[in-house]
Design an enzyme around this catalytic site. Structure first.
Site, PDB file in Angstrom:
ATOM      1  N   ASP A  53       2.634   0.352  21.501  1.00  8.87           N
ATOM      2  CA  ASP A  53       2.505   1.375  22.584  1.00  8.87           C
ATOM      3  C   ASP A  53       3.561   2.468  22.391  1.00  8.87           C
ATOM      4  O   ASP A  53       4.818   2.023  21.980  1.00  8.87           O
ATOM      5  CB  ASP A  53       2.899   0.840  23.840  1.00  8.87           C
ATOM      6  CG  ASP A  53       1.524   0.129  24.462  1.00  8.87           C
ATOM      7  OD1 ASP A  53       0.624  -0.115  23.951  1.00  8.87           O
ATOM      8  OD2 ASP A  53       1.713  -0.728  25.762  1.00  8.87           O
ATOM      9  N   ASN A  54       3.247   3.693  22.587  1.00  6.30           N
ATOM     10  CA  ASN A  54       4.268   5.037  22.522  1.00  6.30           C
ATOM     11  C   ASN A  54       4.503   5.432  23.927  1.00  6.30           C
ATOM     12  O   ASN A  54       3.491   5.463  24.482  1.00  6.30           O
ATOM     13  CB  ASN A  54       3.793   5.710  21.335  1.00  6.30           C
ATOM     14  CG  ASN A  54       3.529   5.105  20.038  1.00  6.30           C
ATOM     15  OD1 ASN A  54       4.389   4.048  19.731  1.00  6.30           O
ATOM     16  ND2 ASN A  54       2.652   5.467  19.266  1.00  6.30           N
ATOM     17  N   LYS A 108      -6.036   6.149  19.508  1.00  9.53           N
ATOM     18  CA  LYS A 108      -5.274   6.217  20.372  1.00  9.53           C
ATOM     19  C   LYS A 108      -5.687   6.145  21.820  1.00  9.53           C
ATOM     20  O   LYS A 108      -6.611   6.950  21.924  1.00  9.53           O
ATOM     21  CB  LYS A 108      -4.253   7.367  20.219  1.00  9.53           C
ATOM     22  CG  LYS A 108      -3.625   7.246  18.828  1.00  9.53           C
ATOM     23  CD  LYS A 108      -3.010   8.792  18.639  1.00  9.53           C
ATOM     24  CE  LYS A 108      -2.145   8.675  17.395  1.00  9.53           C
ATOM     25  NZ  LYS A 108      -1.390  10.218  17.065  1.00  9.53           N
ATOM     26  N   TYR A 112       0.799   5.978  25.132  1.00  7.66           N
ATOM     27  CA  TYR A 112      -0.393   5.767  24.426  1.00  7.66           C
ATOM     28  C   TYR A 112      -0.407   4.533  23.614  1.00  7.66           C
ATOM     29  O   TYR A 112       0.677   4.131  23.138  1.00  7.66           O
ATOM     30  CB  TYR A 112      -0.989   6.938  23.648  1.00  7.66           C
ATOM     31  CG  TYR A 112      -0.032   7.549  22.655  1.00  7.66           C
ATOM     32  CD1 TYR A 112      -0.147   7.098  21.190  1.00  7.66           C
ATOM     33  CD2 TYR A 112       1.011   8.683  22.723  1.00  7.66           C
ATOM     34  CE1 TYR A 112       0.525   7.448  20.017  1.00  7.66           C
ATOM     35  CE2 TYR A 112       1.656   9.016  21.824  1.00  7.66           C
ATOM     36  CZ  TYR A 112       1.556   8.445  20.475  1.00  7.66           C
ATOM     37  OH  TYR A 112       2.416   8.822  19.576  1.00  7.66           O
ATOM     38  N   GLU A 134      -5.551  -0.240  37.455  1.00  6.13           N
ATOM     39  CA  GLU A 134      -5.448  -1.073  36.202  1.00  6.13           C
ATOM     40  C   GLU A 134      -5.391  -0.013  35.101  1.00  6.13           C
ATOM     41  O   GLU A 134      -6.402   0.730  34.843  1.00  6.13           O
ATOM     42  CB  GLU A 134      -6.464  -2.164  35.961  1.00  6.13           C
ATOM     43  CG  GLU A 134      -6.478  -3.255  36.899  1.00  6.13           C
ATOM     44  CD  GLU A 134      -7.580  -4.248  36.470  1.00  6.13           C
ATOM     45  OE1 GLU A 134      -8.425  -3.644  35.943  1.00  6.13           O
ATOM     46  OE2 GLU A 134      -7.930  -5.219  37.136  1.00  6.13           O
ATOM     47  N   ASP A 188       5.206  20.257  12.700  1.00  6.34           N
ATOM     48  CA  ASP A 188       3.957  20.971  13.353  1.00  6.34           C
ATOM     49  C   ASP A 188       3.832  22.339  13.082  1.00  6.34           C
ATOM     50  O   ASP A 188       2.787  22.893  12.895  1.00  6.34           O
ATOM     51  CB  ASP A 188       3.822  20.601  14.932  1.00  6.34           C
ATOM     52  CG  ASP A 188       3.708  19.042  15.160  1.00  6.34           C
ATOM     53  OD1 ASP A 188       3.415  18.398  14.412  1.00  6.34           O
ATOM     54  OD2 ASP A 188       4.218  18.702  16.229  1.00  6.34           O
ATOM     55  N   GLU A 227       0.981   9.232   7.655  1.00  7.89           N
ATOM     56  CA  GLU A 227       0.882  10.225   9.009  1.00  7.89           C
ATOM     57  C   GLU A 227       0.808  11.560   8.037  1.00  7.89           C
ATOM     58  O   GLU A 227       1.266  12.009   7.248  1.00  7.89           O
ATOM     59  CB  GLU A 227       2.252  10.357   9.490  1.00  7.89           C
ATOM     60  CG  GLU A 227       2.377  11.019  10.563  1.00  7.89           C
ATOM     61  CD  GLU A 227       3.731  11.166  11.287  1.00  7.89           C
ATOM     62  OE1 GLU A 227       3.713  11.252  12.328  1.00  7.89           O
ATOM     63  OE2 GLU A 227       4.950  11.251  10.736  1.00  7.89           O
ATOM     64  N   HIS A 269      -1.744  15.251  15.212  1.00  8.47           N
ATOM     65  CA  HIS A 269      -1.348  14.272  14.415  1.00  8.47           C
ATOM     66  C   HIS A 269      -2.409  13.346  14.254  1.00  8.47           C
ATOM     67  O   HIS A 269      -3.302  13.188  14.867  1.00  8.47           O
ATOM     68  CB  HIS A 269      -0.146  13.640  14.814  1.00  8.47           C
ATOM     69  CG  HIS A 269       0.881  14.299  15.232  1.00  8.47           C
ATOM     70  ND1 HIS A 269       1.882  14.251  16.212  1.00  8.47           N
ATOM     71  CD2 HIS A 269       1.519  15.645  14.696  1.00  8.47           C
ATOM     72  CE1 HIS A 269       3.144  15.004  16.223  1.00  8.47           C
ATOM     73  NE2 HIS A 269       2.716  15.986  15.261  1.00  8.47           N
TER      74      HIS A 269
END
Length: 205
Positions: free
Chosen positions: A63-64, A87, A147, A34, A188, A158, A77
C-alpha cells in the site's frame, strides 16, 4: 454499487480500468464505508470481463500513500515485467484528476486514456490494471492519495511516460487546479514520449 467501465474521449469504452463507487453509510455523525473488500473487488473484475482465474489470482503486495499540493502532477508511471503493477487508487483528502493510459500495443485502445475525478467527497476509486501508465493532477489545496499495488516497487522495472505527449492529448484540467503548468518531479519532466518508449521496447504486449 457496481463498478463502471470508463469511456475514452472518442466515447468508446476502454477494457481494463474500472471506476468503483463504494456504498457509503452516513448521517449527522459522519460516515462509514468499506474502502477495500476483496470479495467484492474480484466480483467487479469478473463482471467487467476479467477471467475468473485471473481475478482470483490477483494479490496486492504493498500500500502506498502520497500527499501533494495544488497543481502537482505525479506520473505517468508504470512498471514493466518482471514486476508490473496494477493499482487501486483513492483520494482520502481533497481531490485529484486520475488518469490511466493504455500501453498494451495489441489493445484496440492502445495509446488512449481515461480519467476520473477522485475525491474525499465522492469516495470513488480507480482500478488501473497492469499494462497501463498511471498519473494524477492535484485539484485541491492538498490531496492525500492511497493506492494498493499488485507488485512490489522495483527501480529496475519503473518507467515514466511524458504527461503532455501530444499523441495522447490528455485533457488535464489545469484551470481547475489553478495552474497554467503543473508542478513536476525531475524524472517526470524529463520522461520520454510514447514513441520513444515503443522504440525502446518498453510497452506491453
Amino acid at each position: 454499487m457496481p463498478a463502471e467501465t470508463l469511456l475514452m474521449v472518442s466515447g468508446q469504452p476502454m477494457a481494463g480500468p474500472l471506476l468503483i463507487t463504494p456504498q457509503v453509510f452516513g448521517d449527522d455523525r459522519g460516515f462509514f464505508y468499506e474502502s477495500w473488500n476483496e470479495r467484492r473487488f474480484r466480483q467487479d473484475l469478473i463482471a467487467a470481463g476479467v477471467p475468473a482465474a485471473e481475478a482470483e489470482g490477483l494479490q496486492f503486495r504493498q500500500d502506498n500513500h502520497s500527499r501533494s499540493s495544488r497543481g502537482v502532477l505525479r506520473g505517468l508511471h508504470f512498471q514493466l515485467p518482471p514486476e508490473p503493477q496494477g493499482k487501486l487508487v483513492r483520494c482520502s483528502e481533497g481531490s485529484i484528476f486520475d488518469v490511466a493510459v493504455d500501453l498494451r500495443c495489441t489493445s484496440p485502445s492502445y495509446g488512449q486514456w481515461v480519467g476520473a475525478t477522485l475525491s474525499s467527497e465522492n469516495h470513488q476509486q480507480l482500478w488501473v490494471p497492469v499494462g497501463f501508465a498511471h498519473g494524477f493532477l492535484t485539484l485541491s489545496d492538498v490531496a492525500e492519495v492511497q493506492y494498493k499495488a499488485s507488485g512490489f516497487w522495483n527501480r529496475d522495472c519503473e518507467r515514466s511516460l511524458r504527461w503532455d505527449d501530444p499523441s495522447m492529448a490528455i485533457d488535464w484540467p489545469l484551470p481547475q487546479a489553478g495552474v497554467s503548468e503543473p508542478l513536476l518531479a525531475a524524472k517526470d519532466a524529463e520522461a520520454p514520449d510514447l514513441a520513444a518508449l515503443v522504440a525502446a521496447g518498453e510497452v506491453f504486449p
